[in-house]
Scaffold this motif. Structure first.
Motif, short mmCIF file in Angstrom:
data_model
loop_
_atom_site.label_atom_id
_atom_site.label_comp_id
_atom_site.label_asym_id
_atom_site.label_seq_id
_atom_site.Cartn_x
_atom_site.Cartn_y
_atom_site.Cartn_z
N LEU A 166 0.90 -1.24 -0.10
CA LEU A 166 0.06 -0.08 0.10
C LEU A 166 0.94 1.08 -0.10
CD1 LEU A 166 -2.66 -1.09 2.75
CD2 LEU A 166 -3.01 -0.99 0.34
N ILE A 167 0.58 2.36 -0.82
CA ILE A 167 1.34 3.33 -0.89
C ILE A 167 0.69 4.68 -0.34
CG2 ILE A 167 2.78 4.92 -2.15
CD1 ILE A 167 2.82 2.44 -4.36
N TYR A 168 1.07 5.08 0.92
CA TYR A 168 0.15 6.18 1.38
C TYR A 168 1.05 7.29 1.24
CZ TYR A 168 -2.25 2.93 4.38
OH TYR A 168 -3.31 1.93 4.69
N GLU A 169 0.34 8.42 1.42
CA GLU A 169 0.97 9.98 1.34
C GLU A 169 1.97 9.79 2.44
OE1 GLU A 169 -1.12 13.18 3.31
OE2 GLU A 169 -2.66 11.62 3.92
N TYR A 170 3.18 10.75 2.35
CA TYR A 170 4.30 10.67 3.37
C TYR A 170 3.63 11.23 4.55
CZ TYR A 170 8.52 12.13 5.78
OH TYR A 170 9.35 11.99 6.54
N VAL A 171 3.76 10.71 5.69
CA VAL A 171 3.29 11.16 6.90
C VAL A 171 4.60 11.22 8.02
CG1 VAL A 171 1.63 10.92 8.85
CG2 VAL A 171 1.05 10.28 6.54
N PRO A 172 5.29 12.68 8.11
CA PRO A 172 6.52 12.58 8.67
C PRO A 172 6.71 12.22 10.01
CG PRO A 172 5.57 14.77 8.22
CD PRO A 172 4.79 13.93 7.78
N ASN A 173 5.54 12.54 10.68
CA ASN A 173 5.83 11.96 12.37
C ASN A 173 5.23 11.04 12.87
OD1 ASN A 173 6.89 14.60 12.91
ND2 ASN A 173 5.00 15.69 12.43
N THR A 174 5.36 9.86 12.18
CA THR A 174 4.83 8.44 12.49
C THR A 174 3.53 8.44 13.22
OG1 THR A 174 6.20 8.64 14.60
CG2 THR A 174 7.51 7.92 12.81
N SER A 175 3.38 7.40 14.06
CA SER A 175 2.05 7.27 14.68
C SER A 175 1.98 7.93 16.11
CB SER A 175 1.71 5.78 14.94
OG SER A 175 2.61 5.16 15.66
N LEU A 176 0.67 8.16 16.60
CA LEU A 176 0.73 8.58 18.00
C LEU A 176 1.16 8.02 18.96
CD1 LEU A 176 -0.78 11.08 19.28
CD2 LEU A 176 -2.98 9.82 19.19
N ASN A 177 1.24 6.60 19.05
CA ASN A 177 1.65 5.86 20.26
C ASN A 177 3.19 5.93 20.22
OD1 ASN A 177 2.26 4.25 17.78
ND2 ASN A 177 2.19 2.65 19.03
N HIS A 178 3.79 6.52 19.14
CA HIS A 178 5.33 6.87 19.41
C HIS A 178 5.35 7.87 20.26
CE1 HIS A 178 9.32 7.12 17.93
NE2 HIS A 178 9.29 8.31 17.70
N TYR A 179 4.58 8.91 20.16
CA TYR A 179 4.67 10.05 21.04
C TYR A 179 4.06 10.03 22.37
CZ TYR A 179 6.20 12.75 17.00
OH TYR A 179 7.11 13.28 16.05
N ILE A 180 2.78 9.39 22.54
CA ILE A 180 2.11 9.17 23.76
C ILE A 180 3.21 8.39 24.61
CG2 ILE A 180 0.20 8.42 24.83
CD1 ILE A 180 -0.29 11.01 23.56
N PHE A 181 3.50 7.11 24.18
CA PHE A 181 4.21 6.25 25.09
C PHE A 181 5.70 6.37 25.29
CE2 PHE A 181 0.31 3.95 23.75
CZ PHE A 181 -0.65 4.47 24.87
N ASP A 182 6.36 7.23 24.33
CA ASP A 182 7.80 7.08 24.59
C ASP A 182 8.25 8.41 25.27
OD1 ASP A 182 10.31 8.84 23.46
OD2 ASP A 182 10.38 6.46 22.63
N HIS A 183 9.23 8.09 26.22
CA HIS A 183 9.27 8.88 27.58
C HIS A 183 10.28 10.21 27.06
CE1 HIS A 183 8.15 6.06 30.33
NE2 HIS A 183 9.04 5.36 29.82
N ILE A 184 10.49 10.12 25.94
CA ILE A 184 11.24 11.37 25.23
C ILE A 184 10.34 11.99 24.43
CG2 ILE A 184 13.37 12.21 23.77
CD1 ILE A 184 14.64 9.68 24.86
#
Length: 193
Positions: free
Chosen positions: A43-61
């Motif tokens: 599947l070829i999606y549009e480029y989404v630069p900031n990855t997924s929301l779980n990467h931000y919510i659950f990552d300590h940094i």
């Protein structure tokens, strides 16, 4: 690329292409193209630069990048995407696997709902459906879907509620909560957060 070890098969792949291709909204990931060659599924999606929301919510940094205004705007964007799927698009779509990892973040942290492999299509006037098989992620699925194989707009609304609790609390509610209904979930959250 569909992983060789993925539980999703041709049916889910074709479902995603069929459902996502006609949908156009700023809070849905845009399908640019797809490829089926031999055993490969892309599947070829549009480029989404900031990855997924779980990467931000659950990552300590990375969670420090999400101030309360940004979290509020992300929640509002998810709501707009769901409203489009449920009410405003030409076809009514129930996502059936809404979770943080299926919310991609574009520029300016604009949320985009992704992964429509398990989504269900409603015909005009239909308000609920019965699933032959239960697919989704434990903790994010509404009890009527898990226990009675019934899905509706309310199924996505339940999943959205779990997402909001995770965004606000910064904890993985969906992955370890095993209750029966929304009241149990709220009770659990109030005691453990």
């Amino acid at each position: 690329m569909l992983s060789k070890s993925s539980k999703q098969g041709d049916r889910e792949f074709k479902n995603e292409v069929r459902l996502l291709a006609p949908l156009q909204h700023r809070n849905l990931v845009k399908l640019v193209g797809f490829c089926i060659k031999g055993g490969e599924r892309l599947l070829i999606y549009e480029y989404v630069p900031n990855t997924s929301l779980n990467h931000y919510i659950f990552d300590h940094i990375n969670h420090e990048h999400l101030d309360w205004e940004t979290r509020y705007n992300i929640i509002g964007g998810i709501v707009r995407g769901l409203l489009y799927l449920h009410e405003d698009s030409r076809i009514r779509v129930i996502h059936c696997d809404l979770k943080l990892s299926n919310i991609l973040l574009g520029e300016d942290m604009n949320p985009k709902i992704a992964d429509f492999g398990t989504a269900r299509l409603f015909v005009k006037g239909q308000t609920q459906g019965d699933a032959k098989t239960i697919v989704g992620t434990d903790g994010y699925m509404a009890s009527e879907y898990v226990n009675q194989s019934r899905f509706s707009v309310k199924s996505d609304v339940f999943s959205f509620g779990v997402i909001v609790l995770e965004i606000v609390s910064g904890q993985k509610i969906g992955s370890f909560w095993n209750g029966d209904n929304a009241e149990d979930l709220l009770s659990y959250v109030s005691k453990n957060i």
